[in-house]
Design an enzyme around this catalytic site. Structure first.
Site, PDB file in Angstrom:
ATOM      1  N   LYS A  83       0.505  -5.239   8.949  1.00  0.00           N
ATOM      2  CA  LYS A  83       1.395  -5.112   7.874  1.00  0.00           C
ATOM      3  C   LYS A  83       2.185  -4.088   9.069  1.00  0.00           C
ATOM      4  O   LYS A  83       1.453  -3.324   9.479  1.00  0.00           O
ATOM      5  CB  LYS A  83       1.103  -4.330   6.793  1.00  0.00           C
ATOM      6  CG  LYS A  83       2.623  -3.555   6.575  1.00  0.00           C
ATOM      7  CD  LYS A  83       2.064  -3.316   4.828  1.00  0.00           C
ATOM      8  CE  LYS A  83       3.478  -2.779   4.533  1.00  0.00           C
ATOM      9  NZ  LYS A  83       3.578  -0.896   4.573  1.00  0.00           N
ATOM     10  N   CYS A 104       2.388   2.511   9.927  1.00  0.00           N
ATOM     11  CA  CYS A 104       2.317   3.121   9.869  1.00  0.00           C
ATOM     12  C   CYS A 104       2.663   4.831  10.882  1.00  0.00           C
ATOM     13  O   CYS A 104       2.609   4.791  12.059  1.00  0.00           O
ATOM     14  CB  CYS A 104       1.089   4.529   9.081  1.00  0.00           C
ATOM     15  SG  CYS A 104       0.926   5.862   9.104  1.00  0.00           S
ATOM     16  N   GLY A 161       7.047  -1.826  -3.232  1.00  0.00           N
ATOM     17  CA  GLY A 161       5.631  -0.946  -2.649  1.00  0.00           C
ATOM     18  C   GLY A 161       6.822   0.102  -3.753  1.00  0.00           C
ATOM     19  O   GLY A 161       6.401   0.339  -4.610  1.00  0.00           O
ATOM     20  N   ARG A 162       7.287   1.415  -3.204  1.00  0.00           N
ATOM     21  CA  ARG A 162       8.251   1.929  -4.646  1.00  0.00           C
ATOM     22  C   ARG A 162       9.155   1.978  -5.689  1.00  0.00           C
ATOM     23  O   ARG A 162       9.264   2.551  -6.727  1.00  0.00           O
ATOM     24  CB  ARG A 162       9.340   2.917  -4.152  1.00  0.00           C
ATOM     25  CG  ARG A 162       8.601   4.188  -2.855  1.00  0.00           C
ATOM     26  CD  ARG A 162       9.829   4.730  -1.631  1.00  0.00           C
ATOM     27  NE  ARG A 162       9.959   3.764  -0.895  1.00  0.00           N
ATOM     28  CZ  ARG A 162      11.521   3.610   0.109  1.00  0.00           C
ATOM     29  NH1 ARG A 162      12.179   4.723   0.252  1.00  0.00           N
ATOM     30  NH2 ARG A 162      12.060   2.250   0.303  1.00  0.00           N
ATOM     31  N   ASN A 170       9.213  -7.648   3.126  1.00  0.00           N
ATOM     32  CA  ASN A 170       9.361  -5.736   2.512  1.00  0.00           C
ATOM     33  C   ASN A 170      10.032  -4.969   2.876  1.00  0.00           C
ATOM     34  O   ASN A 170      10.714  -4.995   4.050  1.00  0.00           O
ATOM     35  CB  ASN A 170       7.827  -5.230   3.026  1.00  0.00           C
ATOM     36  CG  ASN A 170       8.051  -3.559   2.708  1.00  0.00           C
ATOM     37  OD1 ASN A 170       7.324  -2.598   3.558  1.00  0.00           O
ATOM     38  ND2 ASN A 170       7.852  -3.141   1.595  1.00  0.00           N
ATOM     39  N   GLY A 171      10.518  -3.346   1.695  1.00  0.00           N
ATOM     40  CA  GLY A 171      11.453  -3.074   2.004  1.00  0.00           C
ATOM     41  C   GLY A 171      12.471  -2.864   0.353  1.00  0.00           C
ATOM     42  O   GLY A 171      13.430  -3.888   1.116  1.00  0.00           O
ATOM     43  N   ASP A 172      12.615  -2.125   0.336  1.00  0.00           N
ATOM     44  CA  ASP A 172      13.583  -1.289  -0.891  1.00  0.00           C
ATOM     45  C   ASP A 172      13.829  -2.437  -1.963  1.00  0.00           C
ATOM     46  O   ASP A 172      15.173  -2.927  -2.336  1.00  0.00           O
ATOM     47  CB  ASP A 172      14.971  -1.464  -0.169  1.00  0.00           C
ATOM     48  CG  ASP A 172      15.128  -0.159   0.628  1.00  0.00           C
ATOM     49  OD1 ASP A 172      14.428   0.624   0.846  1.00  0.00           O
ATOM     50  OD2 ASP A 172      16.273   0.266   1.371  1.00  0.00           O
ATOM     51  N   GLN A 216      -5.911  -2.052   2.932  1.00  0.00           N
ATOM     52  CA  GLN A 216      -5.574  -1.368   4.101  1.00  0.00           C
ATOM     53  C   GLN A 216      -6.785  -0.530   4.784  1.00  0.00           C
ATOM     54  O   GLN A 216      -6.664   0.449   4.820  1.00  0.00           O
ATOM     55  CB  GLN A 216      -3.875  -1.292   3.583  1.00  0.00           C
ATOM     56  CG  GLN A 216      -3.716  -1.302   5.004  1.00  0.00           C
ATOM     57  CD  GLN A 216      -2.248  -0.668   5.064  1.00  0.00           C
ATOM     58  OE1 GLN A 216      -2.485   0.464   4.959  1.00  0.00           O
ATOM     59  NE2 GLN A 216      -1.738  -1.558   5.314  1.00  0.00           N
ATOM     60  N   PRO A 244       0.706  -1.019  -0.154  1.00  0.00           N
ATOM     61  CA  PRO A 244       0.129   0.025  -0.079  1.00  0.00           C
ATOM     62  C   PRO A 244       0.888   0.858  -0.110  1.00  0.00           C
ATOM     63  O   PRO A 244       1.813   1.748   1.031  1.00  0.00           O
ATOM     64  CB  PRO A 244      -0.876  -0.291   1.029  1.00  0.00           C
ATOM     65  CG  PRO A 244       0.076  -0.715   2.165  1.00  0.00           C
ATOM     66  CD  PRO A 244       0.575  -1.582   1.253  1.00  0.00           C
TER      67      PRO A 244
END
Ligand SMILES: Cc1cc2nc3c(=O)[nH]c(=O)nc-3n(C[C@H](O)[C@H](O)[C@H](O)COP(=O)(O)O)c2cc1C
Length: 408
Positions: free
Chosen positions: A149, A110, A235-236, A211-213, A80, A25
């Protein structure tokens, strides 16, 4: 069946997914047009909406409803939710189930003050019992999978994710998504693969999604290999490279038949058992080529068409001003494009900008029409695959979009 066939199937509670790759998300970005772009290219198992306030949904707030706008091609879809009132979270989950949503994800990562102040987002990581009770209420109220998450914890001294994951498994969540950074870290530093591994080891049977990078197929492979997670969420990396899911899936499949057989098993993948035979470092996997410039342009134009379809021409074009520069990151020299595209009001204006840019870009091409080597963008390397470099020369490779979510 998708072109990827059976080999990459994974399970999320009662839900069968065609791939173990997930779209994370991203508030302000993971709207219907973007999800459709990613799905049309292929390779993604499940897409998630931006986070949605449970209370706003129950109050039928039109902005909240726009966030969950979907269509048959946008399936399977997870919504979400964030909120801290157990009854509201439960009722919102039931409402989403009755609307055909495939899964509910709960935001516990978040770090934005607005969300934490009401006890949602990362604040949930600090109150285990209360959070587990809220989650149990939701999981008991719906048949669709409820997932959570989170980040690794509040800060390095409070890495609560393994304990929280275990408690949430007991409370009935079908999977855990974990961003391998703490709240304090924001988006800085390196994703902590060992931290993700601890979450994988903490749960008994449910899948953990790392998750991450993850910005390249090799990064996805390394995360799977080193953490033992069942899937990865991106994500990104998908902003400027919506092809990442398709290329990663192709890469993973070429790497390992062991992984595939584990994922096609009728049993849910166990997290504390390796789900595949990795090949990281052995160079055995094929790396599918990056998309060509013309393919990038084709998909970018399709993205704009979908934005206009869903949001109307004026708003769609205005929103696209922040989307187009993400595509341009892999165009090579692009300042001419970026300067002009942030002023578009109509589809026609966008196509004018694009045509002028394509003409301008020719000066950087060789006879074969490819970018000359010195103008090619450097290869992307995930934070956890980079050689350590002195802090003074360090530059973040995947920027965090400006705005109120800078510290997601
Ligand atoms: C602009 C932006 C918006 C985000 N919105 C959300 C969100 O709505 N819910 C959420 O759980 N995480 C959100 N995140 C965090 C991402 O889902 C993801 O965990 C994080 O970006 C790390 O993954 P990545 O490196 O693949 O981007 C957001 C991140 C960014 C950069």
């Amino acid at each position: 069946m998708s072109e990827f066939g059976l080999n990459s199937i994974m399970r999320l509670g009662p839900l069968t997914l065609e791939s173990n790759l997930f779209l994370s998300p991203l508030a302000g970005y993971t709207n219907l047009p973007f999800r459709l772009v990613v799905r049309e290219i292929g390779g993604v198992g499940l897409c998630t909406t931006d986070l949605v306030n449970a209370r706003s949904l129950l109050e039928k707030n039109p902005r909240a409803f726009k966030l969950i706008e979907t269509c048959p091609a946008d399936s399977p879809l997870a919504v979400q939710l964030f909120g801290s009132v157990p009854e509201e979270m439960r009722d919102a989950a039931q409402m989403l189930e009755s609307r055909g949503v495939a899964a509910i994800d709960i935001n516990m990562g978040c770090p934005v003050r607005k969300v934490c102040n009401i006890g949602g987002g990362s604040a949930m990581m600090t109150e285990l019992d209360k959070t587990a009770a809220l989650v149990r209420g939701m999981a008991d109220a719906v048949k669709i999978p409820v997932t959570a998450k989170m980040r690794l914890g509040w800060d390095d001294d409070n890495l609560t994710a393994p304990d929280l994951a275990r408690a949430l498994e007991d409370a009935g969540v079908a999977a855990i998504f974990v961003h391998g950074r703490t709240r304090e870290q924001g988006f800085g530093g390196t994703v902590n693969l060992a931290g993700i591994r601890k979450v994988v080891e903490a749960v008994k049977t449910i899948p953990v999604i790392g998750n991450g990078d993850v910005i390249t197929p090799q990064a996805a492979e390394k995360m799977l290999d080193e953490t033992g997670c069942t899937g990865v969420s991106i994500g990104r990396g998908a902003f400027y490279d919506p092809w990442i899911f398709k290329r990663t899936l192709q890469h993973l499949r070429s790497c390992s038949s062991g992984r595939q057989s584990a994922l096609t098993s009728n049993q849910p993948a166990r997290n504390n058992e390796p789900t595949h035979v990795g090949c990281y470092g052995k160079n055995s996997g094929e790396l599918p080529p990056e998309p060509s410039f013309s393919e990038r342009v084709r998909v970018m134009c399709r993205h704009l068409d979908l934005m206009i379809e869903v949001f109307g021409e004026e708003l769609g074009c205005r929103m696209f001003r922040k989307v187009a520069p993400w595509y341009a990151k892999r165009f090579g020299p692009c300042h001419e494009f970026n300067k002009k595209v942030v002023q578009i009001h109509t589809r026609v204006e966008f196509h004018d900008v694009l045509e002028n840019y394509i003409r301008w870009r020719r000066q950087f091409l060789d006879e074969a029409g490819e970018l000359q080597p010195r103008f090619r963008p450097p290869p992307m390397v995930a934070s956890f695959m980079r050689e350590p470099e002195p802090a003074s020369t360090r530059r973040e490779q995947i920027p965090v979009p400006k705005g109120p979510v800078e510290v997601w």
